[in-house]
Design a protein around this motif. Structure first.
Motif, PDB file in Angstrom:
ATOM      1  N   GLY A  10       0.816  -1.203   0.000  1.00 47.05           N
ATOM      2  CA  GLY A  10       0.000   0.000   0.000  1.00 47.05           C
ATOM      3  C   GLY A  10       0.853   1.257   0.000  1.00 47.05           C
ATOM      4  N   LEU A  11       1.910   1.260   0.828  1.00 45.50           N
ATOM      5  CA  LEU A  11       2.824   2.403   0.854  1.00 45.50           C
ATOM      6  C   LEU A  11       3.501   2.597  -0.500  1.00 45.50           C
ATOM      7  CD1 LEU A  11       4.493   1.894   4.350  1.00 45.50           C
ATOM      8  CD2 LEU A  11       2.852   3.665   3.711  1.00 45.50           C
ATOM      9  N   THR A  12       3.836   1.487  -1.154  1.00 43.29           N
ATOM     10  CA  THR A  12       4.454   1.562  -2.482  1.00 43.29           C
ATOM     11  C   THR A  12       3.522   2.229  -3.477  1.00 43.29           C
ATOM     12  OG1 THR A  12       5.800  -0.412  -2.099  1.00 43.29           O
ATOM     13  CG2 THR A  12       5.403   0.202  -4.390  1.00 43.29           C
ATOM     14  N   LEU A  13       2.243   1.886  -3.430  1.00 47.07           N
ATOM     15  CA  LEU A  13       1.276   2.474  -4.349  1.00 47.07           C
ATOM     16  C   LEU A  13       1.087   3.964  -4.096  1.00 47.07           C
ATOM     17  CD1 LEU A  13      -1.455  -0.327  -4.456  1.00 47.07           C
ATOM     18  CD2 LEU A  13       0.293   0.178  -6.172  1.00 47.07           C
ATOM     19  N   VAL A  14       0.996   4.340  -2.819  1.00 50.84           N
ATOM     20  CA  VAL A  14       0.859   5.769  -2.503  1.00 50.84           C
ATOM     21  C   VAL A  14       2.102   6.533  -2.962  1.00 50.84           C
ATOM     22  CG1 VAL A  14       0.658   7.454  -0.642  1.00 50.84           C
ATOM     23  CG2 VAL A  14      -0.711   5.373  -0.572  1.00 50.84           C
ATOM     24  N   GLU A  15       3.265   5.967  -2.666  1.00 51.44           N
ATOM     25  CA  GLU A  15       4.519   6.621  -3.059  1.00 51.44           C
ATOM     26  C   GLU A  15       4.599   6.807  -4.575  1.00 51.44           C
ATOM     27  OE1 GLU A  15       9.308   6.128  -2.170  1.00 51.44           O
ATOM     28  OE2 GLU A  15       8.029   4.355  -2.225  1.00 51.44           O
ATOM     29  N   GLU A  16       4.215   5.782  -5.317  1.00 55.70           N
ATOM     30  CA  GLU A  16       4.260   5.863  -6.784  1.00 55.70           C
ATOM     31  C   GLU A  16       3.251   6.885  -7.309  1.00 55.70           C
ATOM     32  OE1 GLU A  16       5.184   5.628 -10.620  1.00 55.70           O
ATOM     33  OE2 GLU A  16       6.352   4.784  -8.954  1.00 55.70           O
ATOM     34  N   ALA A  17       2.058   6.918  -6.743  1.00 61.92           N
ATOM     35  CA  ALA A  17       1.055   7.883  -7.176  1.00 61.92           C
ATOM     36  C   ALA A  17       1.518   9.307  -6.898  1.00 61.92           C
ATOM     37  CB  ALA A  17      -0.277   7.608  -6.469  1.00 61.92           C
ATOM     38  N   VAL A  18       2.112   9.528  -5.729  1.00 58.39           N
ATOM     39  CA  VAL A  18       2.607  10.870  -5.381  1.00 58.39           C
ATOM     40  C   VAL A  18       3.781  11.250  -6.263  1.00 58.39           C
ATOM     41  CG1 VAL A  18       3.720  12.223  -3.562  1.00 58.39           C
ATOM     42  CG2 VAL A  18       1.758  10.765  -3.017  1.00 58.39           C
ATOM     43  N   ARG A  19       4.692  10.310  -6.506  1.00 55.00           N
ATOM     44  CA  ARG A  19       5.847  10.583  -7.379  1.00 55.00           C
ATOM     45  C   ARG A  19       5.390  10.989  -8.761  1.00 55.00           C
ATOM     46  NH1 ARG A  19       8.442   8.777 -11.381  1.00 55.00           N
ATOM     47  NH2 ARG A  19       6.946   7.057 -11.659  1.00 55.00           N
ATOM     48  N   ARG A  25       3.389  14.862 -14.908  1.00 53.34           N
ATOM     49  CA  ARG A  25       2.851  14.057 -16.006  1.00 53.34           C
ATOM     50  C   ARG A  25       1.467  13.524 -15.645  1.00 53.34           C
ATOM     51  NH1 ARG A  25       7.625   9.884 -16.886  1.00 53.34           N
ATOM     52  NH2 ARG A  25       7.805  10.215 -14.621  1.00 53.34           N
ATOM     53  N   LEU A  26       0.808  12.933 -16.649  1.00 54.53           N
ATOM     54  CA  LEU A  26      -0.529  12.393 -16.435  1.00 54.53           C
ATOM     55  C   LEU A  26      -0.485  11.344 -15.322  1.00 54.53           C
ATOM     56  CD1 LEU A  26      -3.416  12.546 -17.708  1.00 54.53           C
ATOM     57  CD2 LEU A  26      -2.792  10.472 -18.982  1.00 54.53           C
ATOM     58  N   PRO A  27      -1.379  11.431 -14.321  1.00 55.02           N
ATOM     59  CA  PRO A  27      -1.373  10.453 -13.230  1.00 55.02           C
ATOM     60  C   PRO A  27      -1.624   9.032 -13.729  1.00 55.02           C
ATOM     61  CG  PRO A  27      -2.681  12.377 -12.660  1.00 55.02           C
ATOM     62  CD  PRO A  27      -2.373  12.497 -14.121  1.00 55.02           C
ATOM     63  N   HIS A  28      -1.280   8.073 -12.888  1.00 59.97           N
ATOM     64  CA  HIS A  28      -1.469   6.666 -13.240  1.00 59.97           C
ATOM     65  C   HIS A  28      -2.914   6.228 -13.035  1.00 59.97           C
ATOM     66  CE1 HIS A  28       2.646   5.772 -14.000  1.00 59.97           C
ATOM     67  NE2 HIS A  28       3.063   5.825 -12.750  1.00 59.97           N
ATOM     68  N   ASP A  53     -10.618   4.393   0.673  1.00 58.64           N
ATOM     69  CA  ASP A  53     -11.506   4.409   1.843  1.00 58.64           C
ATOM     70  C   ASP A  53     -10.854   5.108   3.027  1.00 58.64           C
ATOM     71  OD1 ASP A  53     -13.420   3.034   0.419  1.00 58.64           O
ATOM     72  OD2 ASP A  53     -12.912   1.064   1.255  1.00 58.64           O
ATOM     73  N   LEU A  54      -9.536   4.961   3.155  1.00 58.12           N
ATOM     74  CA  LEU A  54      -8.795   5.586   4.252  1.00 58.12           C
ATOM     75  C   LEU A  54      -8.416   7.027   3.953  1.00 58.12           C
ATOM     76  CD1 LEU A  54      -6.423   2.599   5.107  1.00 58.12           C
ATOM     77  CD2 LEU A  54      -8.311   3.444   6.509  1.00 58.12           C
ATOM     78  N   GLY A  55      -8.617   7.462   2.711  1.00 66.01           N
ATOM     79  CA  GLY A  55      -8.311   8.849   2.358  1.00 66.01           C
ATOM     80  C   GLY A  55      -6.900   9.091   1.882  1.00 66.01           C
ATOM     81  N   TYR A  56      -6.112   8.018   1.680  1.00 64.15           N
ATOM     82  CA  TYR A  56      -4.715   8.207   1.278  1.00 64.15           C
ATOM     83  C   TYR A  56      -4.556   8.355  -0.231  1.00 64.15           C
ATOM     84  CZ  TYR A  56      -3.869   6.706   6.060  1.00 64.15           C
ATOM     85  OH  TYR A  56      -3.873   6.607   7.418  1.00 64.15           O
ATOM     86  N   LEU A  57      -5.540   7.871  -0.988  1.00 68.05           N
ATOM     87  CA  LEU A  57      -5.554   8.059  -2.433  1.00 68.05           C
ATOM     88  C   LEU A  57      -6.919   8.589  -2.847  1.00 68.05           C
ATOM     89  CD1 LEU A  57      -3.848   4.897  -4.027  1.00 68.05           C
ATOM     90  CD2 LEU A  57      -2.894   7.204  -3.857  1.00 68.05           C
ATOM     91  N   GLU A  58      -6.933   9.321  -3.962  1.00 66.62           N
ATOM     92  CA  GLU A  58      -8.175   9.749  -4.588  1.00 66.62           C
ATOM     93  C   GLU A  58      -8.168   9.300  -6.043  1.00 66.62           C
ATOM     94  OE1 GLU A  58      -8.521  13.943  -4.142  1.00 66.62           O
ATOM     95  OE2 GLU A  58      -9.174  13.828  -2.036  1.00 66.62           O
ATOM     96  N   ARG A  59      -9.349   9.036  -6.599  1.00 69.25           N
ATOM     97  CA  ARG A  59      -9.473   8.656  -7.998  1.00 69.25           C
ATOM     98  C   ARG A  59     -10.448   9.605  -8.678  1.00 69.25           C
ATOM     99  NH1 ARG A  59     -11.768   2.797  -9.446  1.00 69.25           N
ATOM    100  NH2 ARG A  59     -13.695   3.863  -8.876  1.00 69.25           N
ATOM    101  N   ASP A  60     -10.017  10.202  -9.798  1.00 68.45           N
ATOM    102  CA  ASP A  60     -10.885  11.166 -10.468  1.00 68.45           C
ATOM    103  C   ASP A  60     -11.824  10.483 -11.453  1.00 68.45           C
ATOM    104  OD1 ASP A  60      -9.412  10.590 -12.759  1.00 68.45           O
ATOM    105  OD2 ASP A  60      -8.261  12.441 -12.714  1.00 68.45           O
ATOM    106  N   GLU A  61     -12.573  11.284 -12.221  1.00 67.85           N
ATOM    107  CA  GLU A  61     -13.571  10.731 -13.131  1.00 67.85           C
ATOM    108  C   GLU A  61     -12.948   9.902 -14.246  1.00 67.85           C
ATOM    109  OE1 GLU A  61     -15.820  14.028 -14.511  1.00 67.85           O
ATOM    110  OE2 GLU A  61     -16.845  14.364 -12.598  1.00 67.85           O
ATOM    111  N   ALA A  62     -11.649  10.159 -14.521  1.00 65.44           N
ATOM    112  CA  ALA A  62     -10.954   9.390 -15.553  1.00 65.44           C
ATOM    113  C   ALA A  62     -10.247   8.166 -14.979  1.00 65.44           C
ATOM    114  CB  ALA A  62      -9.946  10.285 -16.280  1.00 65.44           C
ATOM    115  N   SER A  63     -10.534   7.851 -13.698  1.00 69.58           N
ATOM    116  CA  SER A  63      -9.942   6.697 -12.998  1.00 69.58           C
ATOM    117  C   SER A  63      -8.430   6.844 -12.822  1.00 69.58           C
ATOM    118  CB  SER A  63     -10.269   5.381 -13.730  1.00 69.58           C
ATOM    119  OG  SER A  63     -11.656   5.140 -13.718  1.00 69.58           O
ATOM    120  N   TYR A  71      -3.403  11.507   3.123  1.00 74.36           N
ATOM    121  CA  TYR A  71      -1.959  11.582   2.894  1.00 74.36           C
ATOM    122  C   TYR A  71      -1.427  12.953   3.292  1.00 74.36           C
ATOM    123  CZ  TYR A  71       2.402  12.243   0.339  1.00 74.36           C
ATOM    124  OH  TYR A  71       3.698  12.544   0.023  1.00 74.36           O
ATOM    125  N   PHE A  72      -2.106  14.012   2.870  1.00 73.84           N
ATOM    126  CA  PHE A  72      -1.635  15.356   3.173  1.00 73.84           C
ATOM    127  C   PHE A  72      -1.732  15.661   4.662  1.00 73.84           C
ATOM    128  CE2 PHE A  72      -2.840  15.797  -1.355  1.00 73.84           C
ATOM    129  CZ  PHE A  72      -1.599  16.176  -1.842  1.00 73.84           C
TER     130      PHE A  72
END
Length: 251
Positions: A10-19, A25-28, A53-63, A71-72
């Protein structure tokens, strides 16, 4: 080969999304997250849902994924002077009094362990930085509820599953949590005997900032004699006062 823990993935995914977000560039999306992290697609789907669900990631309308408010919130907390100073304070407590010492912050009905130190050779298998533990049956967790009125505690714990959670001394109802809060406020310290883990006695106090309680500092160890307990509690109180002063609450 054993799979990495869900926490680390999970930490890896958050780190990659933030990076990716910081790169401009366009988010993943989920597929790109799986490719970039090396985590299989099915696990990415499950973990990103939990992280959302925990609030550490968000997903927009384009997924597409980006950092969430949780996270913040944590990133902001970790930059606070009182929390930076807590590491040194916790190490002193752990070394001088042979206890596990920790700092926690509140996240709904859970307490999130922001810092933790254990005496040499006694690292805890069930507590680690980033762990979420019940706010209602841990010493530091109940210290976070110090200023809560009965109605606030009732609302916070309305959907909590008490049965099967915690140690043999854990409270089993909202009313019992409220009774223990009243008792411990009178004593001047949270006293949680075997509430989370069998055989572990916890003591804790809130850390106060300008807007109220910003965290809690606690210690845990096997039960000990009255003199050593008094010395440990005095040291704990001094740490809570120093951290509160740094947080702007002046203890």
């Amino acid at each position: 080969m054993a799979h990495p823990s869900s926490l680390l993935q999970g930490l890896t995914l958050v780190e990659e999304a933030v990076r990716r977000e910081r790169s401009g560039r366009l988010p993943h999306n989920a597929s790109r997250l799986a490719e970039a992290s090396g985590i299989e697609r099915s696990r990415v789907s499950r973990l990103t849902k939990e992280l959302r669900d925990l609030g550490y990631l968000e997903r927009d309308e384009a997924s597409l994924f980006g950092a969430g408010s949780g996270y913040f919130h944590i990133a902001s907390a970790l930059t606070q002077p009182w929390l930076r100073a807590a590491r040194r304070e916790l190490r002193r407590l752990a070394g001088a009094h042979d206890v596990t010492s920790l700092v926690a912050t509140a996240d709904g009905p859970a307490a999130v362990l922001a810092r933790i130190e254990s005496p040499a050779g006694h690292e805890s298998p069930y507590l680690h930085a980033g762990a979420r533990v019940p706010i209602w049956c841990t010493g530091a967790g109940r210290a976070l509820l110090w200023d809560h009125a009965e109605a606030d505690i009732s609302a916070l714990l309305d959907d909590v599953q008490f049965v099967g959670v915690g140690g043999p001394g854990a409270p089993r109802s909202v009313a019992e949590v409220i009774d223990r809060q009243d008792r411990d406020r009178d004593r001047g310290v949270i006293d949680a005997a075997q509430e989370y883990v069998e055989g572990v006695q916890e003591y804790a106090l809130p850390v106060r900032g300008l807007s109220g309680i910003v965290g809690a500092v606690g210690v845990g160890a096997a039960a000990r004699g009255s003199r050593r307990t008094r010395e440990m509690q005095a040291a704990l109180r001094a740490v809570a006062d120093r951290l509160s002063a740094l947080a702007g609450g002046d203890g």
